[in-house]
Every structure is written in structure tokens, then in C-alpha cells.
Design a protein around this motif. Structure first.
Motif, mmCIF file in Angstrom:
data_model
loop_
_atom_site.group_PDB
_atom_site.id
_atom_site.type_symbol
_atom_site.label_atom_id
_atom_site.label_comp_id
_atom_site.label_asym_id
_atom_site.label_seq_id
_atom_site.Cartn_x
_atom_site.Cartn_y
_atom_site.Cartn_z
ATOM 1 N N ALA A 270 0.823 -1.207 0.000
ATOM 2 C CA ALA A 270 0.000 0.000 0.000
ATOM 3 C C ALA A 270 0.861 1.262 0.000
ATOM 4 C CB ALA A 270 -0.930 -0.006 1.206
ATOM 5 N N TRP A 271 1.917 1.257 0.802
ATOM 6 C CA TRP A 271 2.764 2.451 0.878
ATOM 7 C C TRP A 271 3.671 2.595 -0.345
ATOM 8 C CZ3 TRP A 271 2.392 6.646 3.827
ATOM 9 C CH2 TRP A 271 1.557 6.578 4.949
ATOM 10 N N THR A 272 4.136 1.481 -0.889
ATOM 11 C CA THR A 272 4.902 1.604 -2.140
ATOM 12 C C THR A 272 3.985 2.042 -3.280
ATOM 13 O OG1 THR A 272 4.622 -0.787 -2.543
ATOM 14 C CG2 THR A 272 6.689 -0.073 -1.527
ATOM 15 N N ASP A 273 2.739 1.546 -3.302
ATOM 16 C CA ASP A 273 1.771 2.018 -4.292
ATOM 17 C C ASP A 273 1.552 3.522 -4.162
ATOM 18 O OD1 ASP A 273 1.451 -0.494 -5.296
ATOM 19 O OD2 ASP A 273 -0.574 -0.807 -4.525
ATOM 20 N N PHE A 274 1.504 3.996 -2.931
ATOM 21 C CA PHE A 274 1.305 5.430 -2.684
ATOM 22 C C PHE A 274 2.464 6.250 -3.260
ATOM 23 C CE2 PHE A 274 1.954 9.085 0.289
ATOM 24 C CZ PHE A 274 0.821 9.803 -0.049
ATOM 25 N N ILE A 275 3.689 5.837 -2.946
ATOM 26 C CA ILE A 275 4.865 6.539 -3.477
ATOM 27 C C ILE A 275 4.897 6.439 -4.998
ATOM 28 C CG2 ILE A 275 7.381 6.620 -3.500
ATOM 29 C CD1 ILE A 275 6.112 7.508 -0.859
ATOM 30 N N GLN A 276 4.614 5.265 -5.518
ATOM 31 C CA GLN A 276 4.622 5.067 -6.965
ATOM 32 C C GLN A 276 3.538 5.897 -7.640
ATOM 33 O OE1 GLN A 276 4.171 0.872 -6.633
ATOM 34 N NE2 GLN A 276 6.356 0.437 -6.669
ATOM 35 N N GLY A 277 2.368 5.990 -7.012
ATOM 36 C CA GLY A 277 1.290 6.792 -7.579
ATOM 37 C C GLY A 277 1.652 8.269 -7.645
ATOM 38 N N LEU A 278 2.243 8.789 -6.564
ATOM 39 C CA LEU A 278 2.682 10.188 -6.574
ATOM 40 C C LEU A 278 3.720 10.433 -7.667
ATOM 41 C CD1 LEU A 278 3.027 10.949 -2.747
ATOM 42 C CD2 LEU A 278 1.122 11.523 -4.271
ATOM 43 N N LEU A 279 4.638 9.493 -7.818
ATOM 44 C CA LEU A 279 5.652 9.608 -8.866
ATOM 45 C C LEU A 279 5.010 9.630 -10.246
ATOM 46 C CD1 LEU A 279 8.620 9.610 -9.741
ATOM 47 C CD2 LEU A 279 8.604 7.117 -9.554
ATOM 48 N N MET A 280 4.004 8.791 -10.463
ATOM 49 C CA MET A 280 3.318 8.745 -11.756
ATOM 50 C C MET A 280 2.598 10.058 -12.054
ATOM 51 S SD MET A 280 1.904 4.885 -11.195
ATOM 52 C CE MET A 280 0.602 4.937 -12.418
ATOM 53 N N ILE A 281 1.992 10.672 -11.037
ATOM 54 C CA ILE A 281 1.285 11.938 -11.235
ATOM 55 C C ILE A 281 2.252 13.041 -11.642
ATOM 56 C CG2 ILE A 281 -0.032 13.746 -10.064
ATOM 57 C CD1 ILE A 281 -1.231 11.495 -8.296
ATOM 58 N N VAL A 282 3.322 13.191 -10.861
ATOM 59 C CA VAL A 282 4.308 14.247 -11.157
ATOM 60 C C VAL A 282 4.954 14.001 -12.518
ATOM 61 C CG1 VAL A 282 6.470 15.303 -10.403
ATOM 62 C CG2 VAL A 282 4.730 14.666 -8.711
ATOM 63 N N MET A 283 5.286 12.751 -12.789
ATOM 64 C CA MET A 283 5.908 12.406 -14.064
ATOM 65 C C MET A 283 4.989 12.733 -15.236
ATOM 66 S SD MET A 283 5.607 9.650 -16.449
ATOM 67 C CE MET A 283 5.217 8.166 -15.548
ATOM 68 N N SER A 284 3.716 12.439 -15.116
ATOM 69 C CA SER A 284 2.774 12.679 -16.214
ATOM 70 C C SER A 284 2.610 14.165 -16.494
ATOM 71 C CB SER A 284 1.416 12.056 -15.882
ATOM 72 O OG SER A 284 1.517 10.656 -15.768
ATOM 73 N N LEU A 285 2.546 14.968 -15.434
ATOM 74 C CA LEU A 285 2.445 16.418 -15.641
ATOM 75 C C LEU A 285 3.702 16.954 -16.333
ATOM 76 C CD1 LEU A 285 0.886 17.452 -12.205
ATOM 77 C CD2 LEU A 285 -0.225 17.553 -14.444
ATOM 78 N N GLY A 286 4.868 16.486 -15.888
ATOM 79 C CA GLY A 286 6.106 16.927 -16.527
ATOM 80 C C GLY A 286 6.194 16.493 -17.974
ATOM 81 N N VAL A 287 5.799 15.256 -18.255
ATOM 82 C CA VAL A 287 5.828 14.749 -19.628
ATOM 83 C C VAL A 287 4.902 15.546 -20.525
ATOM 84 C CG1 VAL A 287 5.048 12.793 -21.043
ATOM 85 C CG2 VAL A 287 6.619 12.415 -19.147
#
Length: 646
Positions: free
Chosen positions: A179-196
Motif C-alpha cells: 500500500a505504501w509503495t503504491d502510494f509513493i509510486q502513484g505520486l511519482l506517476m502523477i508528477v511524471m505525467s504532468l512533466g511529460v
């Protein structure tokens, strides 16, 4: 490439570190399988969206956007946020209630409580294990490709390394770590998508300039009916039904409701998950369209004809058009998308293997924590072996995917928790149909034994027909035992059953008509079934345990449904228009600028309002009773003794 390698190594270390942190907090199978029911809404919601938005979603959708244009995303991505609202409406409060009143750790646990006999429990348990291995096989393969690209190794080595990392933090820390790795991974995906999105669109001068470049060469890539040779409209909207109903009935999403620490955590989860998923869709939109524009300008090769095909769109763009540090950051985000799905299915498969199947056959498993870790290892090893050595088995297992899970789960679980007339026999039939039909059609078409029309997306048709089949079998072969189980489990008043019957019959009619449209190439019934069925299911989920609605909830759902339907009517009316709005053809603009953000934001907000003012009242006493039980000495002793020998 050294920058990318460094970023990925740091990412791996963080994931393993979270697993080690969680290890000290995992004491029994409840901790391992449902994170000890300690999650707050933010961790749960971000983890839920990240487990749905897999590598397939980001890499596959990007390739589809490049090859076919925006119509592919209308079918595959734009309406997935609706699924989060539906899942919270239909399953949130009812699954939370069951989790607090019973030892419910998985979908088969719910089926065991709801339906008498062994058959429904056994078939659902088998489906969960086989489906989880299938999903893990796909994730192992994807990890192998990404890690091989970053480290310059073989795909085999990449698959082994990726599997080892996921296995370590999942086995050590269970779903608490997951659950916590999913949380960190989800935040990374959000920031990455906005930057992309910013970087990709700016390669062609920004969003507007990018659209102008594509329209000048082939405006079909921006239209809802696509370019010449694109996807037929029936296929597009059938796929949209697959995306909505399929996502709402995925086990990695459903089991998250069993992990919440309090009923108050349900209120905002749908909103966070829906908006987060919508934001990450920007990844596929921007890289897919930017790469197509670059090809049209002669600055990029024809990626469809390249060795990797259209699925190489993301990796080509990152390898060619951006700096190494940014590429490393994005690749870490893609790896996060893959791993967040992988660890969820490890837990689902482990529960099915070591807990659900033995329980279905009347066997009690001692030292559940130990065997949960062993079963997790078995799931990963099976997936790794299939991915590396049994290519044909990988292909067949891959067929048991999104559509099969949804066809197997939606009717028995979603309708079964509301409809008294649902039966164990219908559950077994629906589960078997979801798996066998999907496998059979995939095998027959791949071997060219049969050829299906280009307009026919059998995954979506299997979901809708599976729900229809479940309702039909329940009606044709009623079961007093199933009805009695329902009365004991949910304590619904008899006089309100007629309201549920009418809603279920309305769903039966709508989905039957939609299925007929899918088979006969009538796209209009499939198209309009989307807003109508979503609204019907929202009404179903807005019923409290007494099967009553609040007047404000009815008004909000009616308003939402009408506005959504008007958006569909407007897009239909302007489908053949040559006009533009915001750089897009009018019909496409209505979907992308109006319908998509409205459904992604308004649907979960309607849930938040209805839950806060109405549905949450049923759960206050449930939490109080659970608190009283957990504070008794007997419960405390039992909880700590469960895995004393681990």
C-alpha cells in the motif's frame, strides 16, 4: 544513461526500504493481506489508482494514441475515472461493513459469505489465482523490457531483477508495504505525467501548435471516428464499456476497501483516485500525439513499422527527445506503474492459493503468515517461469485479463451484495463464462481458426453478456438458500426488494441492448448505454442498507446523469461537423474539454456528497461494534496467537 541508472537504483532502494519498515508491523495474515485495516483515504486512493494505471495503461495507451489517434483514448482511458466513482458507490460502504463484521480479506471471502455451498467459492478462488498469475506474467515481461532498456541487460535479466525487487518488499512487508509503495509510486506517476505533458507538447511548440501540426497533415487523428483505417465506432465504445465496468470490478481495487481503518476514510477516496487517473492519462495523450506530429514532420520514423511496433512510442520518445535525467525520471515512473500493479496481484494470488482455496475445501491453514509469504513466492515464480520459458502459455494466460476478471466478478459481487435473487449457481456460471469465453475467443482468433469483424471488441462484449448471463441464470434457477444467506448477511428489509428488482431489470435491458449493438455493429446503443448504465449503477450504489434513497442523493444523481447524457448527445450531433473548438474537431472537443473533466470530477463528488449525508450513517454503529470487539481480551489473544509460530 548513468543518470537514469542512478535514479532507478535509488527508486529500488526506497521500495525495499518501505518493505523493511513494514516488516516490523506485520504480525499476522490480517496485516499481510489487508494491511491490518489501517489505511487512510489518501494512501488507499492513490494506491488504488496506481494499481489500475499499469504499464499497459501508460505504454499501451501511448502507442494506441500514436497509431490511431484520440479515438483510442476515448475508448480506453477517458472514462476510467468513472469506474472509481462506481466502485466507491457500489462496493465501498458494503465491503467496509463486511470487513468490520467478518474476517473478510479477499473477493472469495465475500462470495463465501454471500452464497451457500462450495461451488461459487471454489470457482472464484481459482479465478483469482489464475488471473493473478496472468497479470503478474504481463507485469514481469514489462519490467524486463524497461529494466533492460535502462541497464543495458537482456530482457531475461531485467525480468528476474524486477521480479526480485517486487518480491522482496511484498513478501517482507505484505500489503502494508504494498500500500505504501503504491502510494509513493502513484505520486511519482502523477508528477511524471504532468512533466511529460509539458515537455512532449513543447517539442511541437505547445498544445495548440501540436494540434495544428497534426490537423494539417491528417485531421482524422483528432476525430472521434478516427483516421482512415482506424477503429470502428462500435469497437471504440465497446472498449469504453470494458474500461468502465472492468476497472470497477478489478480485485486489486476491490480489496483496498477491506484495508481502511475507519468508515470516514471512504468519503474522498473516489475523488482522489479519479482525478489522479485522469492526470496520468496526460502521459499517453502528450507523447502519443507529439510523436505522431514529429513523424508527420519527418523528425521521427514511422513507429508502427518499427521493430517494437507502436508500443515503442514511449521508449523512442524518451531515448530521442528528452535529456537523460528526465528520461530516467520518466522511466522510474513507468516502472512504478508496472510494479504498483504487480504487488497488488501478488497479494490477491497469494490469498487465493493459501487461504481461499483451502477454505473452499474445508481445510484450515495454520501459520497463515508463513504460508502467505510462501504463496506470494509461488505466484511470482510461476509468473516469471511463464514469462521466460513458456511463450504460448503467456499468451493464453494473458487472455485471462481485464475482461475475464470483470465478467467473473461484477455480477456475483456487485449485484450479489444488493440483489436478493442472485444465486450461487449464477456465480459459478458467470465466473466460468468470464474465463472460458475470453480464453476461447483469444485462442481461436490468434490461431486464425475464426476471424472476428473489426468492429467487435470481444472483451467488452464478454463483460456485458456476462452480467446479463448472471441475471438470467439467477432468474431462471432461483435459490432459497442464496436468498436466506442474503437476509442473514445484509439484513435488508423484505418490503424494499422490489426497488432492487426494478433496478436490476433495467440494467438487464440496457446491457442486453448494448450487447446486441456490439455484436451487430450498431454503435449508437453501445454509445448511449454508457451514460445510462453508469447512472443506473450510481442509483443502485446510493441505496442504504434499508434500500432507501435520500431525496438530495436522487436529485444529484439525476442531474449528473442528465448532464452526462447531454454531453453525449452534443458529441453525437456534431460528429460529422467540420468545425473546431480549442484546436480539436467539435465532437472530440466536447469529449476532451467537457465530458471527460466533468465525469472525472463530478461523479466522485456526487459520491462524496451522498456518502457524507446518507450512506455513512449505516457505518457509525459498525465501527463502534468493531471497536468494542477489538478491545476485548479474547479478541486480543486470538489476534496475536494466530501466527505465533511464524
Amino acid at each position: 544513461m548513468s543518470v537514469s541508472v542512478g535514479l532507478i537504483i535509488v527508486y529500488f532502494l526506497v521500495m525495499i526500504g518501505i518493505g523493511m519498515w513494514a516488516r516490523a508491523r506485520v504480525h499476522n495474515s490480517r496485516d499481510f493481506l489487508v494491511a491490518g485495516q489501517t489505511l487512510g483515504f489518501l494512501v488507499m486512493a492513490v494506491g488504488t489508482f496506481s494499481s489500475i494505471q499499469s504499464g499497459f495503461g501508460m505504454i499501451g495507451h501511448t502507442g494506441q494514441a500514436y497509431a490511431v489517434g484520440l479515438e483510442a483514448l476515448v475508448g480506453a482511458a477517458l472514462f476510467v475515472p468513472l469506474a472509481f466513482a462506481l466502485s466507491w458507490f457500489l462496493l465501498g460502504s458494503r465491503l467496509y461493513r463486511l470487513a468490520r463484521q467478518h474476517d473478510v480479506f479477499s473477493v472469495p471471502d465475500v462470495i463465501k459469505l454471500r452464497f451457500p455451498g462450495r461451488s461459487a467459492h471454489v470457482t472464484m478462488s481459482i479465478a483469482m489465482f489464475v488471473g493473478s498469475v496472468a497479470y503478474m506474467t504481463a507485469q514481469v515481461t514489462a519490467m524486463g523490457v524497461i529494466i533492460a532498456l535502462i541497464f543495458g541487460t537482456s530482457t531475461t535479466t531485467g525480468a528476474i531483477v524486477g521480479s526480485l525487487i517486487v518480491t522482496i518488499y511484498t513478501i517482507v512487508g505484505g500489503m502494508l508495504a504494498g500500500a505504501w509503495t503504491d502510494f509513493i509510486q502513484g505520486l511519482l506517476m502523477i508528477v511524471m505525467s504532468l512533466g511529460v505533458f509539458v515537455v512532449a507538447t513543447n517539442t511541437l511548440g505547445g498544445w495548440g501548435s501540436m494540434l495544428e501540426t497534426i490537423a494539417a497533415s491528417d485531421v482524422g487523428f483528432l476525430r472521434l471516428d478516427g483516421p482512415a483505417g482506424g477503429q470502428p465506432l462500435t469497437f471504440v465504445y465497446t472498449f469504453a464499456m470494458l474500461a468502465i465496468l472492468g476497472a470497477a470490478a478489478q480485485p486489486q481495487l476491490i480489496t483496498k476497501f477491506l484495508m481502511l481503518r475507519s468508515h470516514t476514510e471512504l468519503k474522498w477516496g473516489a475523488f482522489v483516485a479519479a482525478v489522479a487517473y485522469a492526470v496520468t492519462t496526460l502521459f499517453a495523450i502528450s507523447i502519443g500525439l507529439a510523436s505522431r506530429g514529429l513523424t508527420m514532420q519527418g523528425r521521427a520514423p514511422d513507429l508502427v513499422a518499427s521493430p517494437g511496433g507502436q508500443d515503442s512510442t514511449s521508449t523512442w520518445f524518451l531515448d530521442t527527445m528528452v535529456s537523460p535525467w528526465f528520461a530516467g525520471f520518466v522511466l522510474a515512473g513507468l516502472l512504478a506503474a508496472i510494479m504498483s500493479s504487480a504487488n497488488s496481484f501478488i497479494a490477491v494470488g497469494a490469498s487465493a492459493l493459501m487461504r481461499d482455496l483451502p477454505s473452499a475445501f474445508g481445510r484450515e491453514v495454520r501459520r497463515e503468515l508463513l504460508w502467505a509469504r510462501v504463496a506470494s513466492t509461488v505466484v511470482v515464480v510461476c509468473a516469471l517461469l511463464f514469462a521466460l520459458y513458456l511463450a504460448q502459455v503467456v499468451f493464453l494466460l494473458g487472455a485471462i485479463g481485464w475482461a475475464a476478471f470483470a465478467a467473473a466478478i461484477f455480477g456475483p459481487l456487485v449485484l450479489g451484495l444488493y440483489w436478493k435473487r442472485a444465486t450461487a449457481l449464477a456465480t459459478s456460471v458467470a465466473v466460468a463464462y468470464g474465463i472460458v469465453a475470453n480464453l476461447a475467443l483469444t485462442l481461436l482468433t490468434s490461431e486464425e481458426i475464426i476471424t472476428l469483424p473489426a468492429y467487435f471488441s470481444y472483451g467488452g462484449a464478454i463483460i456485458t453478456s456476462g452480467i446479463v448471463l448472471f441475471i438470467a441464470v439467477s432468474l431462471l434457477a432461483p435459490s432459497q438458500g442464496s436468498a436466506e444467506h442474503f437476509d442473514r448477511l445484509l439484513e435488508a428489509p423484505r418490503e424494499s426488494n422490489g426497488r432492487i428488482d426494478r433496478l436490476v431489470m433495467a440494467c438487464l435491458v440496457i446491457l442486453t441492448v448494448a450487447t446486441a449493438g456490439m455484436v451487430l455493429d450498431w454503435w449508437q446503443p453501445v454509445y448511449y448505454a454508457i451514460p445510462v448504465s453508469v447512472t443506473l449503477f450510481m442509483f443502485l450504489g446510493a441505496l442504504n442498507t434499508a434500500n432507501q434513497w435520500s431525496s438530495s442523493g436522487v436529485a444529484q444523481i439525476c442531474t449528473f446523469g442528465c448532464v452526462m447524457l447531454l454531453g453525449f448527445v452534443a458529441a453525437h450531433a456534431t460528429l460529422d461537423s467540420s468545425g473546431t473548438l480549442g484546436g480539436l474537431p467539435t465532437a472530440t472537443a466536447i469529449f476532451f474539454y467537457l465530458v471527460w473533466p466533468f465525469t472525472a470530477v463530478a461523479a466522485p463528488l456526487v459520491f462524496t456528497s451522498v456518502y457524507h449525508s446518507w450512506l455513512s450513517r449505516d457505518l457509525i454503529e459498525v465501527d463502534a461494534a468493531a471497536q468494542r470487539r477489538s478491545s476485548t481480551p479474547a479478541t486480543t489473544v486470538a489476534g496475536t496467537a494466530e501466527d505465533a509460530g511464524r
